[in-house]
Design a protein around this motif. Sequence first.
Motif, mmCIF file in Angstrom:
data_model
loop_
_atom_site.group_PDB
_atom_site.id
_atom_site.type_symbol
_atom_site.label_atom_id
_atom_site.label_comp_id
_atom_site.label_asym_id
_atom_site.label_seq_id
_atom_site.Cartn_x
_atom_site.Cartn_y
_atom_site.Cartn_z
ATOM 1 N N PRO A 1 0.834 -1.212 0.000
ATOM 2 C CA PRO A 1 0.000 0.000 0.000
ATOM 3 C C PRO A 1 0.863 1.255 0.000
ATOM 4 N N PRO A 2 0.460 2.262 -0.762
ATOM 5 C CA PRO A 2 1.263 3.492 -0.872
ATOM 6 C C PRO A 2 1.546 4.168 0.474
ATOM 7 N N GLY A 3 0.649 3.954 1.432
ATOM 8 C CA GLY A 3 0.826 4.620 2.717
ATOM 9 C C GLY A 3 1.869 3.980 3.613
ATOM 10 N N GLN A 4 2.293 2.784 3.278
ATOM 11 C CA GLN A 4 3.282 2.100 4.108
ATOM 12 C C GLN A 4 4.675 2.732 3.938
ATOM 13 N N LYS A 5 5.432 2.657 5.007
ATOM 14 C CA LYS A 5 6.768 3.252 4.986
ATOM 15 C C LYS A 5 7.688 2.536 4.014
ATOM 16 N N LYS A 6 7.589 1.207 4.022
ATOM 17 C CA LYS A 6 8.462 0.428 3.151
ATOM 18 C C LYS A 6 7.727 0.073 1.857
ATOM 19 N N ARG A 7 8.202 0.549 0.748
ATOM 20 C CA ARG A 7 7.598 0.233 -0.555
ATOM 21 C C ARG A 7 8.306 -0.986 -1.149
ATOM 22 N N ARG A 8 7.508 -1.909 -1.638
ATOM 23 C CA ARG A 8 8.083 -3.127 -2.201
ATOM 24 C C ARG A 8 7.062 -3.846 -3.076
ATOM 25 N N VAL A 9 7.546 -4.780 -3.840
ATOM 26 C CA VAL A 9 6.684 -5.659 -4.631
ATOM 27 C C VAL A 9 6.370 -6.877 -3.768
ATOM 28 N N GLU A 10 5.093 -7.064 -3.473
ATOM 29 C CA GLU A 10 4.699 -8.152 -2.571
ATOM 30 C C GLU A 10 4.287 -9.425 -3.297
ATOM 31 N N GLY A 11 3.986 -9.318 -4.554
ATOM 32 C CA GLY A 11 3.560 -10.514 -5.277
ATOM 33 C C GLY A 11 3.249 -10.212 -6.738
ATOM 34 N N ILE A 12 2.811 -11.231 -7.411
ATOM 35 C CA ILE A 12 2.457 -11.130 -8.816
ATOM 36 C C ILE A 12 0.982 -11.488 -8.979
ATOM 37 N N ALA A 13 0.270 -10.728 -9.808
ATOM 38 C CA ALA A 13 -1.147 -10.983 -10.078
ATOM 39 C C ALA A 13 -1.317 -11.364 -11.543
ATOM 40 N N VAL A 14 -2.121 -12.395 -11.791
ATOM 41 C CA VAL A 14 -2.412 -12.850 -13.152
ATOM 42 C C VAL A 14 -3.898 -12.691 -13.409
ATOM 43 N N PHE A 15 -4.248 -11.916 -14.424
ATOM 44 C CA PHE A 15 -5.646 -11.679 -14.773
ATOM 45 C C PHE A 15 -5.919 -12.258 -16.158
ATOM 46 N N SER A 16 -6.792 -13.242 -16.226
ATOM 47 C CA SER A 16 -7.164 -13.830 -17.517
ATOM 48 C C SER A 16 -8.273 -12.999 -18.138
ATOM 49 N N THR A 17 -8.176 -12.785 -19.439
ATOM 50 C CA THR A 17 -9.206 -12.035 -20.150
ATOM 51 C C THR A 17 -10.392 -12.950 -20.416
ATOM 52 N N SER A 18 -11.523 -12.612 -19.846
ATOM 53 C CA SER A 18 -12.713 -13.445 -20.024
ATOM 54 C C SER A 18 -13.385 -13.114 -21.353
ATOM 55 N N ARG A 19 -13.908 -14.143 -22.007
ATOM 56 C CA ARG A 19 -14.627 -13.938 -23.259
ATOM 57 C C ARG A 19 -16.046 -13.458 -22.955
ATOM 58 N N VAL A 20 -16.471 -12.462 -23.715
ATOM 59 C CA VAL A 20 -17.794 -11.894 -23.493
ATOM 60 C C VAL A 20 -18.794 -12.613 -24.382
ATOM 61 N N LEU A 21 -19.811 -13.173 -23.779
ATOM 62 C CA LEU A 21 -20.843 -13.848 -24.565
ATOM 63 C C LEU A 21 -21.734 -12.824 -25.256
ATOM 64 N N ILE A 22 -22.219 -13.182 -26.428
ATOM 65 C CA ILE A 22 -23.155 -12.331 -27.135
ATOM 66 C C ILE A 22 -24.474 -12.309 -26.381
ATOM 67 N N ASP A 23 -25.263 -11.274 -26.571
ATOM 68 C CA ASP A 23 -26.543 -11.169 -25.879
ATOM 69 C C ASP A 23 -27.628 -11.951 -26.614
ATOM 70 N N VAL A 24 -28.810 -11.959 -26.034
ATOM 71 C CA VAL A 24 -29.924 -12.734 -26.590
ATOM 72 C C VAL A 24 -30.250 -12.296 -28.017
ATOM 73 N N ILE A 25 -30.206 -10.989 -28.256
ATOM 74 C CA ILE A 25 -30.531 -10.482 -29.595
ATOM 75 C C ILE A 25 -29.544 -11.033 -30.627
ATOM 76 N N GLY A 26 -28.255 -11.029 -30.273
ATOM 77 C CA GLY A 26 -27.250 -11.540 -31.195
ATOM 78 C C GLY A 26 -27.411 -13.022 -31.465
ATOM 79 N N VAL A 27 -27.772 -13.784 -30.442
ATOM 80 C CA VAL A 27 -27.983 -15.219 -30.618
ATOM 81 C C VAL A 27 -29.147 -15.465 -31.575
ATOM 82 N N ARG A 28 -30.212 -14.702 -31.391
ATOM 83 C CA ARG A 28 -31.371 -14.842 -32.288
ATOM 84 C C ARG A 28 -31.017 -14.442 -33.711
ATOM 85 N N GLN A 29 -30.185 -13.417 -33.848
ATOM 86 C CA GLN A 29 -29.779 -12.990 -35.187
ATOM 87 C C GLN A 29 -28.970 -14.073 -35.886
ATOM 88 N N LEU A 30 -28.051 -14.697 -35.167
ATOM 89 C CA LEU A 30 -27.245 -15.753 -35.774
ATOM 90 C C LEU A 30 -28.115 -16.953 -36.130
#
Length: 210
Positions: A129-158
């Motif tokens: 946290p920026p407010g802490q006296k000692k600044r450091r890297v505490e870990g690594i974060a991995v974020f997977s990009t989720s696929r966005v599903l089409i909406d009901v209208i798009g499904v009906r169109q296809l």
Amino acid sequence: MKRGVVAGTPLTVALDTPSAQILADQASIINDLQFVMDCCKRLLTELAKPQEDRDGVVPQALWSSALVAYARCFSEDRRSGLAIDDVQNLPLQGAVMKFHTWVIGECDKLTAPPAGPYETATIGAALAPPGQKKRRVEGIAVFSTSRVLIDVIGVRQLGGLASELAKQTAQKAEKQQDAVLSDAQQLDLDSLYESPPLNTEPPGAGDAVT
């Protein structure tokens, strides 16, 4: 529907004429489009469920399968595949071509390898946290990009687009059957009757179950 079949049990043998190859392509396209419609119908049922009751894998699998099957109908590898003209000639209103192009693009994204390592995942550094006296890297974060599903209208169109293309292709196939029959009637009958019978049962039919 079989052209020229009379009463009794006919002997069915395979044909490998150019006209038969075109008909086979058309039949395959109709099967793919029917699969797209089935996926869309099932997907609408899934999307109608409350978010907490959905299985996240099922909607994504259905949508991905529908995209791949639809795009396969327009593959350049198919001798008689669908073309842009087939979409433009449909009796549909609205931005049909724009939607078709978008669907093909979504399939390309689905089947092509990522353009770069950060297209489907993002890597971050978790800092103290920026407010802490000692600044450091505490870990690594991995974020997977989720696929966005089409909406009901798009499904009906296809689903609607696939339905109209299937009707259009079926009309062409009806005419093509006449051409195949005409070509078959010009072939040598002795050679035809000496050909091995064509297995018309689906794969696995009649197999013993233990």
